[in-house]
Design a protein around this motif. Structure first.
Motif, PDB file in Angstrom:
ATOM      1  N   GLN A  90       0.764   7.443  -3.609  1.00 49.37           N
ATOM      2  CA  GLN A  90       0.085   7.332  -4.895  1.00 49.37           C
ATOM      3  C   GLN A  90      -1.415   7.580  -4.736  1.00 49.37           C
ATOM      4  N   PRO A  91      -2.052   8.110  -5.767  1.00 51.68           N
ATOM      5  CA  PRO A  91      -3.500   8.366  -5.671  1.00 51.68           C
ATOM      6  C   PRO A  91      -4.287   7.108  -5.341  1.00 51.68           C
ATOM      7  N   ASN A  92      -3.942   5.997  -5.994  1.00 58.33           N
ATOM      8  CA  ASN A  92      -4.586   4.717  -5.709  1.00 58.33           C
ATOM      9  C   ASN A  92      -3.638   3.934  -4.827  1.00 58.33           C
ATOM     10  N   ALA A  93      -3.814   4.070  -3.524  1.00 59.32           N
ATOM     11  CA  ALA A  93      -2.804   3.589  -2.589  1.00 59.32           C
ATOM     12  C   ALA A  93      -2.591   2.086  -2.656  1.00 59.32           C
ATOM     13  N   THR A  94      -3.682   1.314  -2.713  1.00 59.18           N
ATOM     14  CA  THR A  94      -3.546  -0.131  -2.626  1.00 59.18           C
ATOM     15  C   THR A  94      -3.115  -0.704  -3.974  1.00 59.18           C
ATOM     16  N   ILE A  95      -2.038  -1.516  -3.933  1.00 62.17           N
ATOM     17  CA  ILE A  95      -1.540  -2.191  -5.126  1.00 62.17           C
ATOM     18  C   ILE A  95      -2.071  -3.611  -5.111  1.00 62.17           C
TER      19      ILE A  95
ATOM     20  N   LYS B 167     -10.223   6.013   6.718  1.00 62.14           N
ATOM     21  CA  LYS B 167      -8.886   5.658   6.239  1.00 62.14           C
ATOM     22  C   LYS B 167      -8.580   4.162   6.353  1.00 62.14           C
TER      23      LYS B 167
ATOM     24  N   VAL C 218       0.863  -1.177   0.000  1.00 61.36           N
ATOM     25  CA  VAL C 218       0.000   0.000   0.000  1.00 61.36           C
ATOM     26  C   VAL C 218       0.900   1.227   0.000  1.00 61.36           C
TER      27      VAL C 218
END
Length: 778
Positions: free
Chosen positions: A417-422, A750, A413
Motif C-alpha cells: 500500500q502507498p501508506n505502508a504503516t497502518i 526505509k 505494515v
C-alpha cells in the motif's frame, strides 16, 4: 309328470352354466428342464452344504450346527425345501452325532430317551474320540454333498508360522489330511498322529520373522494346540481347515487355502479361526520402503526452478529392501516453507521463494503397524525421501506485523500500500510471544491472561482464550495445532480451534514441528525434551542438560538441541524384539540419541538445503556451523541401533564487535544463501553468515540502533526485517544482487518507526515480528 317338468327346468338352468364354467377353465402348463418330461423347473435337483471342502470343526463335547442347505433347480435357481433330514456317516454316533430334524451337531453322542422330561437332542455327551465324519442333508428326493465334520480336543492356542517340513516332529496344518483335500490328492496317514506322513508341497512359503515384498505370496500354516505348546499337545492334523483374517486387509489378503498376498507396506495382526473360536495367531509384515527417491520427471534433477502459479510434477520412486518398486502408496509431500511453496506431488509455488520438498511414507496412512510391533522389520516407522529444492524466482511484497513484550499494541505494515504503516491496534493484554499461521490468516499472541488471536486479513483482534495462558511457542504447518506453555501451572498445551486437545507437565521454552505436522519437539526449563507424535503420543526424554532451543532437520528425521553441548535426537526408535509363545513383539526407545556431541549453542537453526545446523552463543559471542557432509540420513530406519547424524563442526566464527547478553535467534534465508544472528546487548551490527563459503561478516545498523533483537525474512529472501533496541525501530536489511556475492545493507530511508506505546517505562523494543507475503505491486 310334475317331477319330470321340474327336472327339465333344472337342466335348462344348470347345463348352460356348467358348460360356461368348464369352457373358462385353463389347464396349468408344466415347464420341464429339457423336453416334455423329466425334472421340472422350480423343483429341487441339487442340495449344497457349504463350505463343502473345508467343512466344520468342533471341540470334544461341543454343540454345533450344520450350515443351512442351499437347494437349486436344474437351471441353478434357488428353491425352497420345507423340511430337511440330516444323517451322519458315523453310524455309531461316537464321533459326530446329528439331530435328523434340525441338523444340530454333537461332537460325541446326543442324549436319547433320557427320561425325566428331558427332550432328545438336548445335551451332548463327549466321547473324547477324534475323527472325521460326514453329514448329508436330504429333502424332496435329493441329497446334498457330504460335509466333513472334524472332531478333536479343545483348541487352546494357535501359532502362525511357516509350513512344516517334518510332519513327525513338527506337525502343522499342511500335514493335515484336510490340506490334501484341497489339492484333490490323498496322503498316507499315520494312525498315531492323524497326520500325513509327508507335508503338502507348496510353491511359496511364508517365512517367519521376515517380511514379504508387495504383491508376492506365501503359504501360511499354523500349529494348533490343546494345551501348552508342545509336540504332545499338537492337534494340527485333527482340526481340519483354518480360516485366516487380517486386522487390516490393506496390508495382506488371504485366499481360501491360506495363501497370503502382500498388498501394502505395514504389519497387521492375523487371526486364525477354527472350532468356532478365533485366536490371535501371529502377525504379517509387508516389507516397508527402504528408499524414496524424489526427483523431477525425465531429468532426475534434485533442484528445480518453477515460476509462481506454474505446476511442476514430481516423481517418487519407492523401493523396498529387496529392490521391489512399490506402487499405490499414500505418500505425504511436505514443504519447509508451505506459505510460499506448498507441498504436494505436483508443486505450484504461490509466491517467490525457496523450499525443501520431501516425500514421506508416514504411519498410519503408510507403513502402519500395531503399537507393540513398531520398528519390527521397519514397519510402523516413517520413511523419508531425499530433499528436493524448489526455487520460485521473482519478488513479492510483505505485510509485516510488529509488536513488543512491553506494549499492548500491534502494528501492521503493508508494503503493498502507498501508506505502508497502518494504525496500531490495541490488544487486551501485553503479549509475551507471537507466531503466525502458514496461511497468513491468524496471528497468535501469548499472554499471562490467555491466548489472543488477531485476524491478519482484517487487522483486528479476534478472541481471547483464558484456558490457555502462557507463551505461544509454535503453530503446526497445517495450522491445526498451537503449542502454548503455561509457566504458572507448569503445563504444555496443544490447542486448536476446539480448545485444548492434549497437555503434558513441564515448562516449555521453544518448540518446532516437523513439516508434516505429525511431530513437535519441545524444549523445557529442565533436562527433559518433550516430543508429541500423533502416532505414539507424548514422550518425555531425559537429556544431559536443559536444551535452550530446537531445530528440526531437513529432511525431518530428527532434531538438534542446543545447550552446553549441542546434541541430536533421531525419529527412528531403537527396537528390541522379544518372542512369547511364538509371537514376536517389540519395545522401543523413542527419539534416541543420534550420536552428536558438538560445541555449545544457545540458539539453533537448520538450513533448507539439509547441509547445515547453525548455532550461536552469547558467551563467547560466536557462531558454529555443524556441517552435514552427507546431508541428513534418509530412507528406512536402521535395522539395529539408532539413527546417527554425521555432523562435523566447523571452527566457530567470532561475532566480531558484539557484546551479547543473549542470543535471540539464528535466521537462515529459505534459499540457504545467508543467515543472520539476532541478540540483546550492544554492538550496533547484524552478524551475517554465508553457509556455502563459511564466511562471517557484519552489517552496520544505521542511526542509534544498538542491537538487532528480533528478525524475520521476507518470503522472497530479498529483505530481512529486524527490530532493534536503542532506537526501537524496525530496519530493512535489503539485498543487492548486482554484485557477486550478493551484498546486504541497511537503508535508513526505509526504517520503520512503529512508535509502540510502552506498557511500563519509556520504551517498547519491537522484539516480536511476523510476516506474510503479498503479491508485488512493482
Amino acid at each position: 309328470m310334475r317331477r319330470f317338468v321340474c327336472l327339465v327346468v333344472l337342466l335348462l338352468f344348470t347345463i348352460p352354466f356348467g358348460i360356461s364354467v368348464t369352457g373358462c377353465a385353463k389347464k396349468s402348463s408344466v415347464q420341464y428342464c429339457s423336453g416334455n418330461s423329466g425334472p421340472v423347473i422350480g423343483q429341487a435337483t441339487a442340495i449344497t452344504l457349504s463350505p463343502r471342502v473345508y467343512g466344520v470343526s468342533i471341540n470334544y463335547g461341543a454343540i454345533g450346527a450344520t450350515p443351512h442347505p442351499a437347494a437349486t433347480d436344474c437351471q441353478g435357481n434357488s428353491v425352497t425345501i420345507q423340511n430337511y433330514t440330516y444323517g451322519s456317516s458315523d453310524t455309531t454316533h461316537t464321533i459326530v452325532d446329528v439331530n435328523p430334524a434340525t441338523g444340530a451337531l454333537c461332537a460325541g453322542t446326543w442324549n436319547r430317551n433320557s427320561g425325566g422330561g428331558v427332550a432328545d437332542y438336548t445335551y451332548c455327551n463327549a466321547t473324547n474320540k477324534s475323527g472325521t465324519a460326514y453329514i448329508v442333508a436330504s429333502g424332496e428326493g435329493q441329497s446334498s454333498n457330504p460335509l466333513p465334520v472334524y472332531v478333536h480336543p479343545t483348541v487352546t492356542s494357535i501359532v502362525l508360522g511357516p509350513p512344516s517340513q517334518d510332519c513327525l516332529t513338527d506337525p502343522a496344518t499342511n500335514c493335515s489330511p484336510a490340506a490334501y483335500s484341497t489339492s484333490q490328492t490323498s496322503c498316507t496317514v499315520d494312525p498315531n498322529t492323524g497326520c500325513c506322513t509327508t507335508p503338502l508341497a507348496t510353491t511359496t512359503n511364508y517365512v517367519a520373522n521376515s517380511c514379504l515384498s508387495q504383491n508376492t505370496t506365501g503359504q501360511l500354516a499354523a500349529r494348533v494346540y490343546d494345551g501348552p505348546p508342545s509336540l504332545q499337545n499338537n492337534i494340527s492334523c485333527r482340526v481340519g481347515h483354518l480360516t485366516y483374517s487380517a486386522q487390516s486387509d490393506k496390508i495382506v489378503t488371504f485366499d481360501q487355502n491360506g495363501v497370503a498376498t502382500a498388498v501394502n507396506p505395514g504389519s497387521t495382526v492375523i487371526t486364525a479361526s477354527v472350532a468356532n473360536a478365533g485366536s490371535t495367531a501371529g502377525f504379517f509384515s509387508t516389507c516397508p520402503p527402504y528408499s524414496i527417491d524424489l526427483s523431477v520427471p525425465l531429468t532426475g534433477a534434485k533442484t528445480v526452478t518453477v515460476n509462481p502459479n506454474n505446476p511442476q510434477p514430481l516423481n517418487a520412486v519407492v523401493k523396498d529392501k529387496n529392490g521391489v518398486v512399490l506402487t499405490g502408496l499414500d505418500l505425504e509431500f511436505v514443504s519447509t516453507t508451505p506459505t510460499t511453496i506448498p507441498g504436494g506431488s505436483t508443486i505450484t509455488p504461490l509466491f517467490p521463494g525457496s523450499a525443501g520438498i520431501t516425500a514421506i511414507c508416514q504411519p498410519p496412512s503408510c507403513n502402519p503397524s500395531p503399537f507393540n510391533q513398531i520398528g519390527l522389520f521397519g514397519n510402523g516407522t516413517p520413511i523419508v525421501s531425499n530433499n528436493l529444492t524448489v526455487n520460485a524466482p521473482g519478488k513479492n511484497s510483505t505485510v509485516l506485523y510488529i509488536a513488543s513484550t512491553n506494549s499492548q499494541y500491534i502494528v501492521p505494515v503493508d508494503f503493498s500500500q502507498p501508506n505502508a504503516t497502518i494504525a496500531p491496534v490495541r490488544l487486551p493484554f501485553v503479549p509475551n510471544s507471537m507466531v503466525i499461521d502458514n496461511a497468513g490468516a491468524t496471528i497468535y499472541l501469548g499472554s499471562d491472561n490467555g491466548l489472543m488471536t488477531f485476524n491478519a486479513s482484517s487487522n483486528g483482534f479476534t478472541s481471547l482464550d483464558p484456558t490457555t495462558p502462557g507463551n505461544v511457542l509454535a503453530v503446526s504447518p497445517d495450522d491445526a495445532t498451537i503449542v502454548v506453555s503455561d509457566p504458572n501451572r507448569k503445563l504444555v498445551y496443544l490447542t486448536s480451534s476446539k480448545g485444548i486437545t492434549s497437555q503434558y507437565g513441564g515448562v516449555g521454552t521453544h518448540a518446532e514441528f516437523s513439516p508434516d505436522s505429525q511431530t513437535v519437539y519441545i524444549t523445557t526449563t529442565t533436562n527433559k525434551l518433550l516430543v508429541y507424535s500423533t502416532l505414539t503420543g507424548w514422550s518425555s526424554i531425559t537429556i544431559p542438560a536443559a536444551a535452550t532451543d530446537v531445530a528440526v532437520t531437513v529432511p525431518s528425521v530428527g532434531a538438534f538441541l542446543s545447550g552446553p553441548t549441542t546434541t541430536a535426537r533421531g525419529q527412528c526408535p531403537i527396537t528390541t524384539t522379544t518372542t512369547s509363545n511364538g509371537l514376536p513383539s517389540s519395545t522401543n526407545e523413542f527419539y534416541p540419541d543420534a550420536g552428536v556431541s558438538a560445541p555449545k549453542s544457545d540458539m539453533l537453526a537448520a538450513t533448507n538445503d539439509g547441509q547445515h545446523i547453525l548455532g550461536a552463543t552469547a558467551s563467547p559471542a560466536a557462531l558454529t556451523d555443524l556441517f552435514l557432509p552427507d546431508g541428513v540420513p534418509t530412507g528406512a530406519c536402521p535395522s539395529t541401533g539408532a539413527l546417527h547424524f554425521n555432523a562435523t563442526p566447523n571452527a566457530p566464527s567470532t561475532l566480531a564487535g558484539v557484546t551479547a547478553t543473549a542470543i535471540t535467534g539464528v535466521d537462515p534465508a529459505s534459499d540457504s544463501s545467508i543467515a543472520f544472528v539476532t541478540y540483546t546487548g550492544t554492538g550496533g551490527v547484524l552478524p551475517a553468515y554465508t553457509p556455502q563459503t563459511g564466511s562471517m561478516s557484519n552489517i552496520a545498523l544505521t542511526g542509534s540502533a544498538i542491537a538487532p533483537v528480533a528478525g524475520v525474512f521476507s518470503a522472497d529472501n530479498s529483505t530481512f526485517f529486524v527490530g532493534t533496541s536503542g532506537d526501537n525501530n524496525v530496519h530493512l536489511i535489503t539485498r543487492s544482487i548486482s554484485g557477486t556475492p550478493s551484498t546486504w545493507t541497511d537503508d535508513p530511508a526505509k526504517t520503520i518507526k512503529p512508535n509502540l506505546t510502552p506498557a511500563t517505562g519509556t520504551s517498547a523494543v519491537p522484539n516480536l515480528l511476523v510476516q506474510k507475503p503479498r503479491k508485488s505491486t512493482s
